[in-house]
Scaffold this motif. Sequence first.
Motif, PDB file in Angstrom:
ATOM      1  N   LEU A   1      59.286  10.282  42.593  1.00  0.00           N
ATOM      2  CA  LEU A   1      60.174  10.105  43.748  1.00  0.00           C
ATOM      3  C   LEU A   1      61.462  10.915  43.591  1.00  0.00           C
ATOM      4  CD1 LEU A   1      61.180   8.610  46.340  1.00  0.00           C
ATOM      5  CD2 LEU A   1      62.041   6.826  44.824  1.00  0.00           C
ATOM      6  N   TYR A   2      62.069  10.827  42.412  1.00  0.00           N
ATOM      7  CA  TYR A   2      63.350  11.524  42.211  1.00  0.00           C
ATOM      8  C   TYR A   2      63.168  13.036  42.288  1.00  0.00           C
ATOM      9  CZ  TYR A   2      63.942   6.905  40.141  1.00  0.00           C
ATOM     10  OH  TYR A   2      63.913   5.568  39.899  1.00  0.00           O
ATOM     11  N   ALA A   3      62.024  13.507  41.774  1.00  0.00           N
ATOM     12  CA  ALA A   3      61.768  14.947  41.808  1.00  0.00           C
ATOM     13  C   ALA A   3      61.627  15.426  43.250  1.00  0.00           C
ATOM     14  CB  ALA A   3      60.508  15.275  41.008  1.00  0.00           C
ATOM     15  N   GLU A   4      60.964  14.623  44.060  1.00  0.00           N
ATOM     16  CA  GLU A   4      60.782  15.003  45.454  1.00  0.00           C
ATOM     17  C   GLU A   4      62.124  15.000  46.207  1.00  0.00           C
ATOM     18  OE1 GLU A   4      58.621  16.331  47.238  1.00  0.00           O
ATOM     19  OE2 GLU A   4      59.480  15.969  49.216  1.00  0.00           O
ATOM     20  N   MET A   5      62.934  13.999  45.958  1.00  0.00           N
ATOM     21  CA  MET A   5      64.246  13.950  46.611  1.00  0.00           C
ATOM     22  C   MET A   5      65.109  15.113  46.151  1.00  0.00           C
ATOM     23  SD  MET A   5      64.058  11.531  48.716  1.00  0.00           S
ATOM     24  CE  MET A   5      65.707  11.171  49.308  1.00  0.00           C
ATOM     25  N   SER A   6      64.975  15.464  44.888  1.00  0.00           N
ATOM     26  CA  SER A   6      65.729  16.588  44.339  1.00  0.00           C
ATOM     27  C   SER A   6      65.345  17.883  45.043  1.00  0.00           C
ATOM     28  CB  SER A   6      65.465  16.685  42.839  1.00  0.00           C
ATOM     29  OG  SER A   6      66.096  17.821  42.312  1.00  0.00           O
ATOM     30  N   ARG A   7      64.045  18.031  45.281  1.00  0.00           N
ATOM     31  CA  ARG A   7      63.556  19.225  45.960  1.00  0.00           C
ATOM     32  C   ARG A   7      64.182  19.341  47.357  1.00  0.00           C
ATOM     33  NH1 ARG A   7      59.979  20.959  49.186  1.00  0.00           N
ATOM     34  NH2 ARG A   7      59.362  18.874  49.849  1.00  0.00           N
ATOM     35  N   ARG A   8      64.255  18.226  48.054  1.00  0.00           N
ATOM     36  CA  ARG A   8      64.841  18.234  49.400  1.00  0.00           C
ATOM     37  C   ARG A   8      66.338  18.515  49.344  1.00  0.00           C
ATOM     38  NH1 ARG A   8      61.983  12.927  52.206  1.00  0.00           N
ATOM     39  NH2 ARG A   8      59.896  13.307  51.366  1.00  0.00           N
ATOM     40  N   PHE A   9      66.977  17.942  48.353  1.00  0.00           N
ATOM     41  CA  PHE A   9      68.426  18.149  48.150  1.00  0.00           C
ATOM     42  C   PHE A   9      68.731  19.643  47.990  1.00  0.00           C
ATOM     43  CE2 PHE A   9      71.450  18.527  44.437  1.00  0.00           C
ATOM     44  CZ  PHE A   9      72.631  18.181  45.094  1.00  0.00           C
ATOM     45  N   ILE A  10      67.937  20.295  47.141  1.00  0.00           N
ATOM     46  CA  ILE A  10      68.126  21.727  46.892  1.00  0.00           C
ATOM     47  C   ILE A  10      67.860  22.523  48.168  1.00  0.00           C
ATOM     48  CG2 ILE A  10      67.127  23.679  45.642  1.00  0.00           C
ATOM     49  CD1 ILE A  10      66.536  21.421  43.397  1.00  0.00           C
ATOM     50  N   LYS A  11      66.861  22.091  48.902  1.00  0.00           N
ATOM     51  CA  LYS A  11      66.503  22.766  50.159  1.00  0.00           C
ATOM     52  C   LYS A  11      67.657  22.701  51.167  1.00  0.00           C
ATOM     53  CE  LYS A  11      63.386  24.585  52.998  1.00  0.00           C
ATOM     54  NZ  LYS A  11      63.361  23.838  54.225  1.00  0.00           N
ATOM     55  N   VAL A  12      68.230  21.534  51.329  1.00  0.00           N
ATOM     56  CA  VAL A  12      69.341  21.396  52.279  1.00  0.00           C
ATOM     57  C   VAL A  12      70.498  22.313  51.869  1.00  0.00           C
ATOM     58  CG1 VAL A  12      71.137  19.827  53.116  1.00  0.00           C
ATOM     59  CG2 VAL A  12      68.754  19.061  53.026  1.00  0.00           C
ATOM     60  N   LEU A  13      70.825  22.322  50.578  1.00  0.00           N
ATOM     61  CA  LEU A  13      71.941  23.161  50.124  1.00  0.00           C
ATOM     62  C   LEU A  13      71.657  24.645  50.345  1.00  0.00           C
ATOM     63  CD1 LEU A  13      73.022  21.414  46.819  1.00  0.00           C
ATOM     64  CD2 LEU A  13      74.047  21.226  49.075  1.00  0.00           C
ATOM     65  N   SER A  14      70.381  24.996  50.250  1.00  0.00           N
ATOM     66  CA  SER A  14      70.028  26.418  50.360  1.00  0.00           C
ATOM     67  C   SER A  14      70.323  26.951  51.756  1.00  0.00           C
ATOM     68  CB  SER A  14      68.554  26.628  50.013  1.00  0.00           C
ATOM     69  OG  SER A  14      67.745  26.129  51.056  1.00  0.00           O
ATOM     70  N   GLU A  15      70.594  26.069  52.701  1.00  0.00           N
ATOM     71  CA  GLU A  15      70.921  26.536  54.044  1.00  0.00           C
ATOM     72  C   GLU A  15      72.402  26.869  54.187  1.00  0.00           C
ATOM     73  OE1 GLU A  15      69.230  23.884  56.894  1.00  0.00           O
ATOM     74  OE2 GLU A  15      67.351  23.792  55.759  1.00  0.00           O
ATOM     75  N   PHE A  16      73.160  26.605  53.147  1.00  0.00           N
ATOM     76  CA  PHE A  16      74.594  26.892  53.206  1.00  0.00           C
ATOM     77  C   PHE A  16      75.002  28.127  52.416  1.00  0.00           C
ATOM     78  CE2 PHE A  16      74.329  22.474  54.401  1.00  0.00           C
ATOM     79  CZ  PHE A  16      75.289  22.354  55.399  1.00  0.00           C
ATOM     80  N   VAL A  17      74.137  28.569  51.501  1.00  0.00           N
ATOM     81  CA  VAL A  17      74.445  29.728  50.656  1.00  0.00           C
ATOM     82  C   VAL A  17      73.176  30.560  50.466  1.00  0.00           C
ATOM     83  CG1 VAL A  17      76.339  28.678  49.341  1.00  0.00           C
ATOM     84  CG2 VAL A  17      73.981  28.369  48.577  1.00  0.00           C
ATOM     85  N   THR A  18      73.353  31.776  49.936  1.00  0.00           N
ATOM     86  CA  THR A  18      72.179  32.599  49.633  1.00  0.00           C
ATOM     87  C   THR A  18      71.565  32.131  48.319  1.00  0.00           C
ATOM     88  OG1 THR A  18      73.401  34.192  48.297  1.00  0.00           O
ATOM     89  CG2 THR A  18      73.355  34.582  50.678  1.00  0.00           C
ATOM     90  N   PRO A  19      70.320  32.507  48.045  1.00  0.00           N
ATOM     91  CA  PRO A  19      69.691  32.086  46.779  1.00  0.00           C
ATOM     92  C   PRO A  19      70.496  32.519  45.548  1.00  0.00           C
ATOM     93  CG  PRO A  19      68.046  33.003  48.249  1.00  0.00           C
ATOM     94  CD  PRO A  19      69.376  33.222  48.918  1.00  0.00           C
ATOM     95  N   GLN A  20      71.121  33.684  45.641  1.00  0.00           N
ATOM     96  CA  GLN A  20      71.902  34.170  44.490  1.00  0.00           C
ATOM     97  C   GLN A  20      73.147  33.320  44.254  1.00  0.00           C
ATOM     98  OE1 GLN A  20      70.898  36.322  47.019  1.00  0.00           O
ATOM     99  NE2 GLN A  20      69.089  36.843  45.807  1.00  0.00           N
ATOM    100  N   GLU A  21      73.553  32.605  45.302  1.00  0.00           N
ATOM    101  CA  GLU A  21      74.785  31.817  45.191  1.00  0.00           C
ATOM    102  C   GLU A  21      74.508  30.369  44.816  1.00  0.00           C
ATOM    103  OE1 GLU A  21      77.390  34.277  48.532  1.00  0.00           O
ATOM    104  OE2 GLU A  21      76.090  32.635  49.131  1.00  0.00           O
TER     105      GLU A  21
END
Length: 431
Positions: A82-102
């Motif tokens: 469960l935590y791994a899946e939520m973590s994946r979504r967390f990272i996904k949401v953040l990725s919409e605010f910065v580029t992958p390099q950032e």
Amino acid sequence: MESQNKIFALVDINNCYVSCERVFNPSLNNQPVIVLSNNDGCAVARSQEAKNLGIKMGVPLFQLKDLVEQHNITVLSSNYALYAEMSRRFIKVLSEFVTPQEQEIYSIDECFLDLTAYASNYDLTAYAHLILDRLLRWLGLPACIGIGRTKTEAKMANHIAKKNSYLKGVCNLVSMDYCSIESLYQTIEVSEVWGVGKKHTEKLNSLSINTVLDFVCASPLMIRNQFSIVMHRTLLELQGISCIEIEQSPKAKKQIIASRSFGQKVYSRDDLKEAITLYVQDAVSRLRSENLLCGCILGFVQSNPFDSSEPFYNKSMSYTLPDPSDNSLLLTKIATTMIDQLYQQNIGFKKCGVILTCLEPKATHIYDLFTDMNKVKSSNQLMDSLDNIQNRFGKKKIGLGASMLPNRNWNMSRNQLTPNYFKWDQLMSVK
DNA sequence: TCTGGGGTCCTAGGACCC
DNA sequence: TCTGGGGTCCTAGGACCC
């Protein structure tokens, strides 16, 4: 040399495991909740309410029995899927605010963001609130964001954001005036600094460095002499000199560990072998899923370190494979052979495990060694390339440099470095 | 009597992080 | 009675080589 002023943010999910559980079970909201480690041994996550009751990280459950009954604390086993899946979504949401390099995925519940490029167009504090708002509305996860000139400062800012509710989850040290920062730093213990653990805290205290402010005002030279280069870097970072960059994640693993504590003491050699066999399977499946090979395998056994009536038995053995491998039969055989060596009668074993040192398979092809080298134009780039090669080969050192470029200067044409120039075993100092 | 020194490699252990 | 697991990095010291 560019020495641009950078701005980093650290986004950190509040009480991560408990918050994940609450997303799917809202009745846990506003209640004291703890999540336990693998064998239900000790508390690894606590809700704010549980923290307020004085429950510390890593406390064994049996010591909490009274408190749990007294305050009706909800006690949960961990659910890592469960935590791994939520973590994946967390990272996904953040990725919409910065580029992958950032974006750097630092842990299951933390991400560093490089916000340098956004400072001119955005009020970063407002930008951070936007991020928090989206995490909460889209995932139901509460988080805090710290903003600073360096990663260590961003970490510190995050801590301040968590401790001061009036900040509403965002602490921006870059936009804060120095007096305010100073009065905040004065109230925070030096042990809260990222990289300062228990031992270093003791030593710092003995040098009359007790608060973050004391530390920031310390001399980097003195710190370098008294501690290691790591601590030196930490201090410089807190003083605003960025020494730790955003790292492109995910990076290849350098080692894979598989180990477990036993519920009870284990006295039988066969039981140990059975356990280690399972751990090797686990480690090898992770090794393969990352497309890596094992260059060296280490097996270890331990007795109970908490049992003061017996001396702590802690032994390990390692074996460097002549050829890197992901063959689980072979690795299992090696590991069980090690158990034969490490086993001793009348010892109550409490834990065993294996550590695989990882290699990238493509690096075993000699031509790949030179793809980086051929691009080298400066000594700095050369050092980077050597680092890369060294990383691919684990900790083996490689004697390039002088032997590679005898009596030549750096301007030589790179394409003279043909793969034929070197013999394989000249490159690797492995027997 | 005086008994090199620089370098590499490996291991163990320590410290830190989440 | 019961005390997590998975990682990274640094350092000291010994063996060994020339």
